[in-house]
Design an enzyme around this catalytic site. Structure first.
Site, PDB file in Angstrom:
ATOM      1  N   CYS A  89     -32.935  31.582 -19.837  1.00 31.42           N
ATOM      2  CA  CYS A  89     -34.094  32.130 -20.521  1.00 31.42           C
ATOM      3  C   CYS A  89     -33.743  32.429 -21.972  1.00 31.42           C
ATOM      4  O   CYS A  89     -32.633  32.855 -22.287  1.00 31.42           O
ATOM      5  CB  CYS A  89     -34.631  33.367 -19.809  1.00 31.42           C
ATOM      6  SG  CYS A  89     -33.747  34.879 -20.173  1.00 31.42           S
ATOM      7  N   GLU A  90     -34.710  32.159 -22.823  1.00 27.36           N
ATOM      8  CA  GLU A  90     -34.440  32.317 -24.248  1.00 27.36           C
ATOM      9  C   GLU A  90     -34.428  33.786 -24.666  1.00 27.36           C
ATOM     10  O   GLU A  90     -34.037  34.103 -25.777  1.00 27.36           O
ATOM     11  CB  GLU A  90     -35.461  31.528 -25.077  1.00 27.36           C
ATOM     12  CG  GLU A  90     -36.883  32.032 -24.969  1.00 27.36           C
ATOM     13  CD  GLU A  90     -37.857  31.138 -25.731  1.00 27.36           C
ATOM     14  OE1 GLU A  90     -37.488  30.001 -26.069  1.00 27.36           O
ATOM     15  OE2 GLU A  90     -38.981  31.593 -25.991  1.00 27.36           O
ATOM     16  N   HIS A  91     -34.861  34.673 -23.784  1.00 28.10           N
ATOM     17  CA  HIS A  91     -34.908  36.092 -24.149  1.00 28.10           C
ATOM     18  C   HIS A  91     -33.595  36.814 -23.885  1.00 28.10           C
ATOM     19  O   HIS A  91     -33.240  37.743 -24.598  1.00 28.10           O
ATOM     20  CB  HIS A  91     -36.032  36.793 -23.382  1.00 28.10           C
ATOM     21  CG  HIS A  91     -37.356  36.136 -23.589  1.00 28.10           C
ATOM     22  ND1 HIS A  91     -38.129  35.661 -22.548  1.00 28.10           N
ATOM     23  CD2 HIS A  91     -38.023  35.833 -24.727  1.00 28.10           C
ATOM     24  CE1 HIS A  91     -39.225  35.111 -23.041  1.00 28.10           C
ATOM     25  NE2 HIS A  91     -39.183  35.199 -24.354  1.00 28.10           N
ATOM     26  N   HIS A  92     -32.881  36.406 -22.837  1.00 20.01           N
ATOM     27  CA  HIS A  92     -31.648  37.108 -22.456  1.00 20.01           C
ATOM     28  C   HIS A  92     -30.472  36.166 -22.252  1.00 20.01           C
ATOM     29  O   HIS A  92     -29.378  36.623 -21.955  1.00 20.01           O
ATOM     30  CB  HIS A  92     -31.862  37.888 -21.154  1.00 20.01           C
ATOM     31  CG  HIS A  92     -33.074  38.762 -21.149  1.00 20.01           C
ATOM     32  ND1 HIS A  92     -34.288  38.356 -20.640  1.00 20.01           N
ATOM     33  CD2 HIS A  92     -33.259  40.010 -21.629  1.00 20.01           C
ATOM     34  CE1 HIS A  92     -35.170  39.324 -20.789  1.00 20.01           C
ATOM     35  NE2 HIS A  92     -34.578  40.344 -21.390  1.00 20.01           N
ATOM     36  N   GLN A 130     -39.790  29.337 -18.598  1.00 18.23           N
ATOM     37  CA  GLN A 130     -40.200  28.434 -17.508  1.00 18.23           C
ATOM     38  C   GLN A 130     -41.514  27.730 -17.842  1.00 18.23           C
ATOM     39  O   GLN A 130     -41.724  26.576 -17.497  1.00 18.23           O
ATOM     40  CB  GLN A 130     -40.322  29.235 -16.205  1.00 18.23           C
ATOM     41  CG  GLN A 130     -40.596  28.334 -15.005  1.00 18.23           C
ATOM     42  CD  GLN A 130     -40.641  29.096 -13.700  1.00 18.23           C
ATOM     43  OE1 GLN A 130     -39.933  30.089 -13.530  1.00 18.23           O
ATOM     44  NE2 GLN A 130     -41.459  28.639 -12.774  1.00 18.23           N
ATOM     45  N   HIS A 158     -35.500  34.240 -11.727  1.00 17.17           N
ATOM     46  CA  HIS A 158     -34.952  34.589 -13.035  1.00 17.17           C
ATOM     47  C   HIS A 158     -33.952  35.737 -12.890  1.00 17.17           C
ATOM     48  O   HIS A 158     -34.314  36.811 -12.428  1.00 17.17           O
ATOM     49  CB  HIS A 158     -36.085  34.992 -13.987  1.00 17.17           C
ATOM     50  CG  HIS A 158     -36.948  33.832 -14.365  1.00 17.17           C
ATOM     51  ND1 HIS A 158     -37.006  33.343 -15.650  1.00 17.17           N
ATOM     52  CD2 HIS A 158     -37.757  33.047 -13.626  1.00 17.17           C
ATOM     53  CE1 HIS A 158     -37.825  32.307 -15.681  1.00 17.17           C
ATOM     54  NE2 HIS A 158     -38.304  32.107 -14.462  1.00 17.17           N
ATOM     55  N   CYS A 160     -32.667  37.504 -15.126  1.00 17.78           N
ATOM     56  CA  CYS A 160     -32.938  38.686 -15.943  1.00 17.78           C
ATOM     57  C   CYS A 160     -33.876  39.633 -15.199  1.00 17.78           C
ATOM     58  O   CYS A 160     -33.857  40.843 -15.419  1.00 17.78           O
ATOM     59  CB  CYS A 160     -33.487  38.304 -17.316  1.00 17.78           C
ATOM     60  SG  CYS A 160     -34.920  37.248 -17.309  1.00 17.78           S
TER      61      CYS A 160
END
Ligand SMILES: [Zn+2]
Length: 198
Positions: A89-92, A130, A158, A160
């Site tokens: 995931c690009e956030h975490h 996703q 996920h 995260c």
């Protein structure tokens, strides 16, 4: 997509700089980067990053460039189920892991079945959401194969969400993207969902 790659490769830091960045993170959390078990970790992490994010140097057009037109009288959908998805995931930068189900209705041309899983890899091996992963796979098939219809579903867990105290250890996220026939025709969509669940 191409533009983004150029930006990435343009001002790209060196491997030594990347390793130094990992070392900085190790120091930041209060660990000793000189400890025996940790000393080689920056090298290993950068090597792992090379693998996780190799999608930036892969090209969907190239993978889908070889098509076959000898399909006899076959005019039904081609569905490949349970293609392994491993992305981050690009956030975490936490992994999300699951399966993709990809169907298309050929317009005279088909691709080798293994190409679909390689196509997933092109986009999964990047920093992702996703939702975008699902859309990019569908868009690449539409662009390069020009099928009568395309359907993509991804089911993934996920990390995260599982690990960061969100309390959703078993939540599965499902995303879908439909194009062409599948977008226009509810019966086609239903067929796809039935085949995926069969
Ligand atoms: Zn995340």
């Amino acid at each position: 997509m191409k533009k983004k790659l150029d930006v990435v490769s343009g001002g790209k830091p060196s491997r030594a700089e990347a390793e130094q960045a990992v070392r900085t993170l190790i120091e930041y959390i209060g660990e000793n980067p000189e400890r025996e078990g940790v000393r080689e970790t920056p090298k290993r992490v950068v090597r792992a990053f090379d693998e996780y994010f190799q999608g930036y140097s892969l090209d969907a057009g190239e993978i889908l460039s070889k098509t076959f037109s000898e399909v006899g009288d076959y005019d039904g959908p081609v569905l490949v189920k349970n293609i392994a998805v491993e992305s981050r995931c690009e956030h975490h930068l936490a992994p999300f892991i699951g399966h993709a189900h990809i169907a298309y209705v050929p317009d005279g041309r088909v691709v080798g079945l293994s190409k679909l899983s390689r196509l997933v890899g092109v986009y999964a091996s990047r920093m992702q959401t996703q939702e975008r992963l699902t859309a990019e796979i569908a868009a690449a098939l539409e662009k390069h194969l020009k099928p009568k219809g395309v359907a993509v579903m991804i089911e993934a867990e996920h990390f995260c969400m599982k690990l960061r105290g969100v309390g959703e250890a078993h939540a599965v996220t499902v995303t879908t993207r439909f194009g062409g026939l599948y977008k226009k025709d509810a019966a086609e969509r239903e067929d796809f969902l039935k085949m995926v669940q069969a």
